[in-house]
Scaffold this motif. Structure first.
Motif, PDB file in Angstrom:
ATOM      1  N   VAL A  62       0.421  -1.297   0.127  1.00 27.55           N
ATOM      2  CA  VAL A  62      -0.069   0.236  -0.014  1.00 27.55           C
ATOM      3  C   VAL A  62       0.504   1.137  -0.090  1.00 27.55           C
ATOM      4  O   VAL A  62       1.648   1.196   0.912  1.00 27.55           O
ATOM      5  CB  VAL A  62      -1.142   0.546   0.851  1.00 27.55           C
ATOM      6  N   ALA A  63       0.978   1.573  -0.796  1.00 26.01           N
ATOM      7  CA  ALA A  63       1.742   3.448  -1.182  1.00 26.01           C
ATOM      8  C   ALA A  63       0.736   4.252   0.187  1.00 26.01           C
ATOM      9  O   ALA A  63       1.698   5.182   0.763  1.00 26.01           O
ATOM     10  CB  ALA A  63       1.444   3.918  -2.769  1.00 26.01           C
ATOM     11  N   SER A  64      -0.464   4.129  -0.290  1.00 24.96           N
ATOM     12  CA  SER A  64      -1.047   5.989   0.420  1.00 24.96           C
ATOM     13  C   SER A  64      -1.987   5.163   1.043  1.00 24.96           C
ATOM     14  O   SER A  64      -2.400   4.479   2.239  1.00 24.96           O
ATOM     15  CB  SER A  64      -0.907   7.013  -0.245  1.00 24.96           C
ATOM     16  N   LYS A  65      -3.893   5.531   0.684  1.00 23.15           N
ATOM     17  CA  LYS A  65      -4.368   5.073   1.699  1.00 23.15           C
ATOM     18  C   LYS A  65      -5.552   3.946   0.215  1.00 23.15           C
ATOM     19  O   LYS A  65      -4.664   4.139  -1.000  1.00 23.15           O
ATOM     20  CB  LYS A  65      -4.864   5.665   0.533  1.00 23.15           C
ATOM     21  N   TYR A  66      -5.080   2.713   0.680  1.00 26.95           N
ATOM     22  CA  TYR A  66      -6.316   1.918  -0.491  1.00 26.95           C
ATOM     23  C   TYR A  66      -7.786   1.982  -0.201  1.00 26.95           C
ATOM     24  O   TYR A  66      -7.858   2.861   0.279  1.00 26.95           O
ATOM     25  CB  TYR A  66      -6.358   0.379  -0.317  1.00 26.95           C
ATOM     26  N   HIS A  67      -8.346   1.798  -2.040  1.00 27.34           N
ATOM     27  CA  HIS A  67      -9.836   2.758  -1.424  1.00 27.34           C
ATOM     28  C   HIS A  67     -10.185   0.932  -1.711  1.00 27.34           C
ATOM     29  O   HIS A  67     -10.962   0.324  -2.583  1.00 27.34           O
ATOM     30  CB  HIS A  67      -9.841   2.802  -2.844  1.00 27.34           C
ATOM     31  N   ILE A  68     -11.979   1.366  -1.170  1.00 28.29           N
ATOM     32  CA  ILE A  68     -12.970  -0.146  -1.037  1.00 28.29           C
ATOM     33  C   ILE A  68     -14.584   0.622  -1.528  1.00 28.29           C
ATOM     34  O   ILE A  68     -14.455   2.095  -0.923  1.00 28.29           O
ATOM     35  CB  ILE A  68     -13.619  -0.035   0.712  1.00 28.29           C
ATOM     36  N   ILE A  69     -14.366   0.563  -2.326  1.00 28.40           N
ATOM     37  CA  ILE A  69     -16.073   0.906  -2.855  1.00 28.40           C
ATOM     38  C   ILE A  69     -16.755   0.251  -2.737  1.00 28.40           C
ATOM     39  O   ILE A  69     -17.370  -1.250  -2.826  1.00 28.40           O
ATOM     40  CB  ILE A  69     -15.885   0.817  -4.931  1.00 28.40           C
ATOM     41  N   GLY A  83     -21.323  -4.983 -14.164  1.00 24.11           N
ATOM     42  CA  GLY A  83     -21.036  -3.946 -13.985  1.00 24.11           C
ATOM     43  C   GLY A  83     -20.552  -2.610 -13.400  1.00 24.11           C
ATOM     44  O   GLY A  83     -20.467  -1.903 -13.558  1.00 24.11           O
ATOM     45  N   SER A  84     -20.628  -3.441 -12.088  1.00 23.35           N
ATOM     46  CA  SER A  84     -20.515  -2.768 -10.947  1.00 23.35           C
ATOM     47  C   SER A  84     -19.252  -2.216 -10.596  1.00 23.35           C
ATOM     48  O   SER A  84     -18.758  -1.154 -10.157  1.00 23.35           O
ATOM     49  CB  SER A  84     -19.988  -4.220  -9.611  1.00 23.35           C
ATOM     50  N   TRP A  85     -18.065  -2.528 -11.496  1.00 25.38           N
ATOM     51  CA  TRP A  85     -16.327  -2.246 -11.062  1.00 25.38           C
ATOM     52  C   TRP A  85     -15.502  -2.895 -12.699  1.00 25.38           C
ATOM     53  O   TRP A  85     -15.422  -3.888 -12.922  1.00 25.38           O
ATOM     54  CB  TRP A  85     -15.886  -3.098  -9.968  1.00 25.38           C
ATOM     55  N   ALA A  86     -14.918  -1.362 -12.452  1.00 24.11           N
ATOM     56  CA  ALA A  86     -13.479  -2.343 -13.981  1.00 24.11           C
ATOM     57  C   ALA A  86     -12.373  -1.463 -12.874  1.00 24.11           C
ATOM     58  O   ALA A  86     -11.967  -0.589 -12.273  1.00 24.11           O
ATOM     59  CB  ALA A  86     -13.644  -1.688 -14.983  1.00 24.11           C
ATOM     60  N   PRO A  87     -11.128  -2.267 -12.362  1.00 21.01           N
ATOM     61  CA  PRO A  87     -10.840  -2.142 -10.511  1.00 21.01           C
ATOM     62  C   PRO A  87     -10.147  -1.081 -11.655  1.00 21.01           C
ATOM     63  O   PRO A  87      -8.973  -0.987 -12.606  1.00 21.01           O
ATOM     64  CB  PRO A  87      -9.756  -3.121 -10.250  1.00 21.01           C
ATOM     65  N   ILE A 146     -10.359  -2.234  -3.548  1.00 19.27           N
ATOM     66  CA  ILE A 146     -10.983  -3.883  -3.447  1.00 19.27           C
ATOM     67  C   ILE A 146     -13.079  -3.439  -3.320  1.00 19.27           C
ATOM     68  O   ILE A 146     -13.531  -1.686  -3.239  1.00 19.27           O
ATOM     69  CB  ILE A 146     -11.036  -3.998  -1.635  1.00 19.27           C
ATOM     70  N   LEU A 147     -14.062  -3.974  -3.955  1.00 19.17           N
ATOM     71  CA  LEU A 147     -14.951  -3.767  -3.842  1.00 19.17           C
ATOM     72  C   LEU A 147     -16.266  -4.852  -3.168  1.00 19.17           C
ATOM     73  O   LEU A 147     -16.017  -5.940  -2.662  1.00 19.17           O
ATOM     74  CB  LEU A 147     -15.360  -4.448  -5.680  1.00 19.17           C
ATOM     75  N   LEU A 148     -16.748  -4.041  -2.401  1.00 15.99           N
ATOM     76  CA  LEU A 148     -18.294  -4.623  -1.353  1.00 15.99           C
ATOM     77  C   LEU A 148     -19.433  -4.660  -2.141  1.00 15.99           C
ATOM     78  O   LEU A 148     -19.981  -3.153  -2.603  1.00 15.99           O
ATOM     79  CB  LEU A 148     -18.175  -4.181   0.102  1.00 15.99           C
ATOM     80  N   VAL A 149     -19.413  -5.559  -2.648  1.00 17.31           N
ATOM     81  CA  VAL A 149     -21.220  -5.442  -3.369  1.00 17.31           C
ATOM     82  C   VAL A 149     -22.288  -5.110  -2.206  1.00 17.31           C
ATOM     83  O   VAL A 149     -22.464  -7.022  -1.003  1.00 17.31           O
ATOM     84  CB  VAL A 149     -21.564  -6.155  -4.533  1.00 17.31           C
ATOM     85  N   THR A 161     -23.673 -14.129  -1.530  1.00 22.81           N
ATOM     86  CA  THR A 161     -24.229 -12.631  -2.973  1.00 22.81           C
ATOM     87  C   THR A 161     -24.639 -12.000  -1.795  1.00 22.81           C
ATOM     88  O   THR A 161     -25.508 -10.613  -2.867  1.00 22.81           O
ATOM     89  CB  THR A 161     -25.355 -13.869  -3.571  1.00 22.81           C
ATOM     90  N   TRP A 162     -24.092 -12.240  -0.170  1.00 18.03           N
ATOM     91  CA  TRP A 162     -25.036 -10.932   0.431  1.00 18.03           C
ATOM     92  C   TRP A 162     -23.647 -10.236   0.868  1.00 18.03           C
ATOM     93  O   TRP A 162     -23.611 -11.190   1.906  1.00 18.03           O
ATOM     94  CB  TRP A 162     -26.474 -11.942   0.941  1.00 18.03           C
ATOM     95  N   GLY A 163     -23.283  -9.399   0.837  1.00 23.40           N
ATOM     96  CA  GLY A 163     -22.365  -8.649   1.640  1.00 23.40           C
ATOM     97  C   GLY A 163     -21.348  -9.157   0.560  1.00 23.40           C
ATOM     98  O   GLY A 163     -20.151  -9.749   1.531  1.00 23.40           O
ATOM     99  N   ALA A 164     -20.467  -9.379  -0.338  1.00 25.30           N
ATOM    100  CA  ALA A 164     -19.349  -9.972  -1.434  1.00 25.30           C
ATOM    101  C   ALA A 164     -18.610  -9.020  -0.999  1.00 25.30           C
ATOM    102  O   ALA A 164     -18.556  -7.719  -2.054  1.00 25.30           O
ATOM    103  CB  ALA A 164     -19.883 -10.353  -2.450  1.00 25.30           C
ATOM    104  N   VAL A 165     -17.421  -9.117  -0.620  1.00 29.12           N
ATOM    105  CA  VAL A 165     -15.864  -8.399  -0.879  1.00 29.12           C
ATOM    106  C   VAL A 165     -15.045  -9.207  -2.039  1.00 29.12           C
ATOM    107  O   VAL A 165     -14.620 -10.413  -2.211  1.00 29.12           O
ATOM    108  CB  VAL A 165     -15.417  -8.582   0.935  1.00 29.12           C
ATOM    109  N   PHE A 166     -14.726  -8.754  -2.611  1.00 27.57           N
ATOM    110  CA  PHE A 166     -14.173  -9.039  -4.048  1.00 27.57           C
ATOM    111  C   PHE A 166     -12.107  -7.682  -4.441  1.00 27.57           C
ATOM    112  O   PHE A 166     -12.518  -6.623  -4.279  1.00 27.57           O
ATOM    113  CB  PHE A 166     -14.771  -8.691  -5.581  1.00 27.57           C
ATOM    114  N   PHE A 167     -11.470  -8.901  -4.959  1.00 26.47           N
ATOM    115  CA  PHE A 167      -9.921  -8.324  -5.507  1.00 26.47           C
ATOM    116  C   PHE A 167     -10.090  -8.232  -6.210  1.00 26.47           C
ATOM    117  O   PHE A 167     -10.239  -8.760  -7.202  1.00 26.47           O
ATOM    118  CB  PHE A 167      -8.879  -9.725  -4.580  1.00 26.47           C
ATOM    119  N   PRO A 168      -9.245  -6.940  -6.817  1.00 30.09           N
ATOM    120  CA  PRO A 168      -9.377  -6.700  -8.390  1.00 30.09           C
ATOM    121  C   PRO A 168      -8.651  -7.078  -9.499  1.00 30.09           C
ATOM    122  O   PRO A 168      -9.150  -7.713  -9.783  1.00 30.09           O
ATOM    123  CB  PRO A 168      -8.410  -5.344  -7.770  1.00 30.09           C
TER     124      PRO A 168
END
Length: 348
Positions: free
Chosen positions: A15-22, A109-113, A119-122, A196-203
């Motif tokens: 991590v250079a500075s801050k990672y980003h949770i979407i 279509g949620s995310w194009a890292p 990191i994505l949380l749906v 499917t309820w609260g999924a966290v995906f790595f880019p």
């Protein structure tokens, strides 16, 4: 079909500075459900955000030209709630789709890292988060994603839900296994079935899924089936509906031999609950799937080393050599298309 070779995700750069949770919320016409989810997000504990930068995005589907007045009114109410909502913990964006998308397109279509620091949380709108969800989220990301000694390239993310579903059944007579019983006292486990309820995906893993999905959609008559699974039954009974997004990820994770991580908390709670509203997945309202986690002791519990966490396949068999999971698709290369889409006699 031919096996699509992709690269195994490499661990992220430090991590250079801050990672980003979407946080991506998928919504359409359930105004009160959306309000409940947004309230739970706003009331969660964001202290000690540390290296995390947060963005909240609302994806609002379109009712279509044929929609009646009730649906249009419900949709307008959702947009009104979205616009009135105050989010104090980072960027806030509302995406109102100009035409009907359906859940598959909303998920895909949620995310194009942008990079390996996102990191994505749906969250679908019938879910609600625990006040402690974010504390867990950052600890899990920082240990199992950014810590190079703990990064497992086959682990595509983790689920905040309490998982109760085993989609594979090997024997017709075999009774359904209970995940908690199978695990005994294990709190952390890795399992192939996507959350499917609260999924966290790595880019990197999500990018590989998108690449695979685009290629598979180009193939004529490709069906994302797996024999002897409930997901294939769902796919067949819903008329091979393109609305089902999860079956695509189920097939993808099988081809890759990948899995995500879940929590089996001793008190039966979870960081997300699903209110099981009437809609695409439930005919009638069934109420919360589980209580929300409120015990702060869970947030500070020790996170096990990644190699000590057991791995389970779709049949909930414990796998001692997870590296070999990706070879299983080859066993199915002899099956015809109709045999691949045979759900198995258990489900007839």
């Amino acid at each position: 079909g031919k096996c699509l070779q992709g690269t195994m995700p490499s661990r992220p750069q430090k991590v250079a500075s801050k990672y980003h949770i979407i946080i991506r919320v998928l919504t359409f016409s359930r105004a009160s459900a959306l309000q409940r989810l947004l309230n739970s997000l706003a009331n969660a504990d964001y202290r000690g955000k540390g290296n995390a930068r947060l963005s909240l995005q609302l994806s609002v589907d379109h009712p279509g030209e044929e929609a009646g007045p009730d649906l249009r009114e419900a949709h307008a109410k959702v947009i009104s709630i979205a616009k009135k909502f105050e989010w104090k913990f980072g960027a806030y964006e509302i995406f109102v789709h100009p035409s009907p998308q359906g859940l598959l397109a909303q998920w895909i279509g949620s995310w194009a890292p942008a990079d390996d620091q996102e990191i994505l949380l749906v969250l679908e709108d019938d879910t609600e988060v625990s006040p402690l969800y974010f504390q867990f989220l950052t600890r899990m990301i920082e240990k199992y994603y950014f810590n190079p000694l703990q990064f497992d390239p086959q682990m595509y993310g983790f689920g905040l839900q309490r998982q109760n579903t085993i989609i594979g059944r090997e024997q017709v007579e075999e009774p359904a296994k209970d995940i908690s019983n199978e695990l005994g006292g294990e709190v952390f486990y890795k399992y192939q079935l996507v959350c499917t309820w609260g999924a966290v995906f790595f880019p990197q893993h999500w990018k590989e899924f998108l690449r695979w999905f685009v290629e598979r959609r180009r193939e004529r008559n490709f069906d994302p089936c797996l024999p002897n699974t409930a997901s294939t039954l769902w796919y067949n009974t819903k008329g091979k509906s393109s609305r089902m997004w999860s079956i695509w990820f189920i097939r993808f994770a099988f081809e890759k031999g990948w899995y995500n991580m879940y929590l089996n908390l001793p008190d039966g709670s979870a960081l997300v609950t699903n209110h099981r509203e009437g809609g695409l997945n439930f005919k009638e309202h069934r109420g919360p799937s589980n209580p929300l986690t409120v015990n702060p002791a869970y947030v500070s519990m020790e996170l096990p080393s990644t190699e000590d966490i057991p791995v389970y396949d779709y049949f909930f068999n414990r796998i001692n050599s997870p590296g070999a999971l990706g070879n299983r698709i080859q066993q199915y290369s002899v099956l015809s298309k109709s045999e691949m889409c045979e759900p198995g006699k258990i489900y007839d």
